[in-house]
Design a protein around this motif. Structure first.
Motif, short mmCIF file in Angstrom:
data_model
loop_
_atom_site.label_atom_id
_atom_site.label_comp_id
_atom_site.label_asym_id
_atom_site.label_seq_id
_atom_site.Cartn_x
_atom_site.Cartn_y
_atom_site.Cartn_z
N LYS A 32 0.80 -1.14 0.09
CA LYS A 32 -0.18 -0.08 -0.12
C LYS A 32 0.92 1.36 -0.02
CE LYS A 32 -3.85 -2.09 2.48
NZ LYS A 32 -5.00 -2.01 3.62
N THR A 35 0.52 7.86 -2.86
CA THR A 35 1.07 8.62 -3.77
C THR A 35 1.79 9.87 -3.58
OG1 THR A 35 -1.04 8.21 -4.95
CG2 THR A 35 -0.04 10.08 -5.68
N GLU A 119 -7.54 3.24 -5.50
CA GLU A 119 -6.28 2.54 -5.50
C GLU A 119 -6.71 0.99 -5.05
OE1 GLU A 119 -3.46 3.86 -5.50
OE2 GLU A 119 -3.14 5.62 -4.68
#
Length: 353
Positions: A32, A35, A119
């Motif tokens: 994970k 950004t 995502e």
């Protein structure tokens, strides 16, 4: 105690309306990674640019929003910011062009877990509280101000319409915009009184203990087929992001919507900026496409929106308008109908300059 089995049956029926299962790979095993690239880049829509905004750590990991913009080449201090609805993202290229051609800088935001911002580790469209979206909107508003805009109109469709009205009600004079425009805002459930007043609040209560339990949505194609060019509509969009068949929603999503609707009505007098509530003239019932789906709202009940819209904000700064034969998303209706919606928006902005 006798009412409890009836209530549980209603909740069960609410969650089992689908005739087919919708599958989603909820188990994500990869990294994970948040950004970090926040630079502007060419958008998927020609003539637009976009950038991501790192929104930090959420309940399901790192999350982001996305700002999309199209600037007026002649220079302008006026901006319009658009917030999409549920099972949606910004793809309305024509919309941005209309505003730019009318002398505005146009912006849109893809909210967390939607469209450009989605995502792979996130369950689509999921939310705990509607206020989580305030950060996504505030980030876009900060960018709009940095770009030199001094007059800002905030617009929203469906759940986006609920969110922008909720923001205006909760923040009052500090909402950061000059006016609010809504297109079929999701300010009331399209359910029976029992489902609205008993079942939905119960789901909200249960969401405190079972946030990720899911409620199936109807396996209906009427609305999507009214929009998509390959069927009966005029539009092309990514059906992985705006799906033909809506995915199941979590209990927490239902709870967030129900809470925001309730708080909006409790805080409605706190709305100090001018507001526009637009809705269709007709409610369309049904599931699978037929010609009537091109002539009304197949998602919400326009008469409920009218009734609630007339209670919001200051009557002297409020317009509640019916767009004849509009689809749920009025600006995706046939040309003469969406022209009427655009005319209403620009007339509203002009009135409250």
């Amino acid at each position: 105690m006798k009412k409890l089995p009836i209530l549980l049956l209603a909740i069960f029926m609410m969650g089992m309306v689908a005739s087919a299962e919708w599958h989603f790979p909820e188990k994500y095993t990869g990294p994970k990674t948040p950004t970090t690239d926040t630079t502007w880049h060419p958008d998927i829509l020609e003539g637009y640019e976009a950038r991501y905004v790192n929104q930090g750590e959420a309940f399901d990991g790192p999350c982001r929003s996305t700002i999309v913009r199209k600037l007026n080449r002649k220079g302008s201090k006026r901006a319009f910011l658009y917030v999409h609805g549920f099972n949606d993202y910004f793809f309305q290229k024509e919309m941005g062009e209309r505003f730019v051609d009318s002398g505005y800088n146009f912006y849109a935001v893809d909210l967390r877990r939607y469209g450009r911002s989605w995502e792979p580790w996130q369950y689509p469209f999921n939310i705990r509280k509607q206020t989580e979206y305030f950060a996504d909107i505030d980030s876009a508003l900060s960018q709009i101000r940095r770009d030199g805009n001094t007059d800002i109109t905030l617009g929203g469709h469906s759940t986006g319409g609920l969110t922008v009205l909720y923001l205006a009600a909760m923040k009052g004079n500090d909402c950061g915009v000059d006016r609010v425009v809504t297109d079929s805002p999701f300010i009331e459930w399209n359910f029976s009184p029992f489902m609205r007043n008993v079942a939905a609040p119960m789901i909200e209560f249960l969401s405190k203990f079972s946030k990720n339990s899911k409620i199936k949505q109807g396996h209906c194609d009427g609305y999507a087929y009214s929009l998509l060019k390959q069927y009966h509509g005029e539009w092309e969009y990514n059906t992985d992001w705006k799906m033909v068949y809506s995915p199941p929603v979590t209990y927490s999503w239902v709870g967030a919507i129900n809470h925001a609707q309730s708080q909006l009505m409790k805080k409605r007098k706190n709305i100090t900026v001018p507001i526009l509530v637009m809705h269709s003239s007709r409610k369309i019932d049904g599931c699978n496409w037929e010609p009537d789906f091109q002539t009304g709202d197949a998602v919400l009940d326009p008469f409920m929106l009218q009734k609630r819209g007339e209670k919001l904000g200051d009557p002297s700064k409020r317009m509640v308008c019916t767009i004849d034969s509009g689809l749920h998303d009025l600006i995706l209706s046939r040309k003469e109908v969406r022209d009427a919606a655009y005319d209403t928006i620009f007339r509203f902005i002009k009135r409250f300059e």
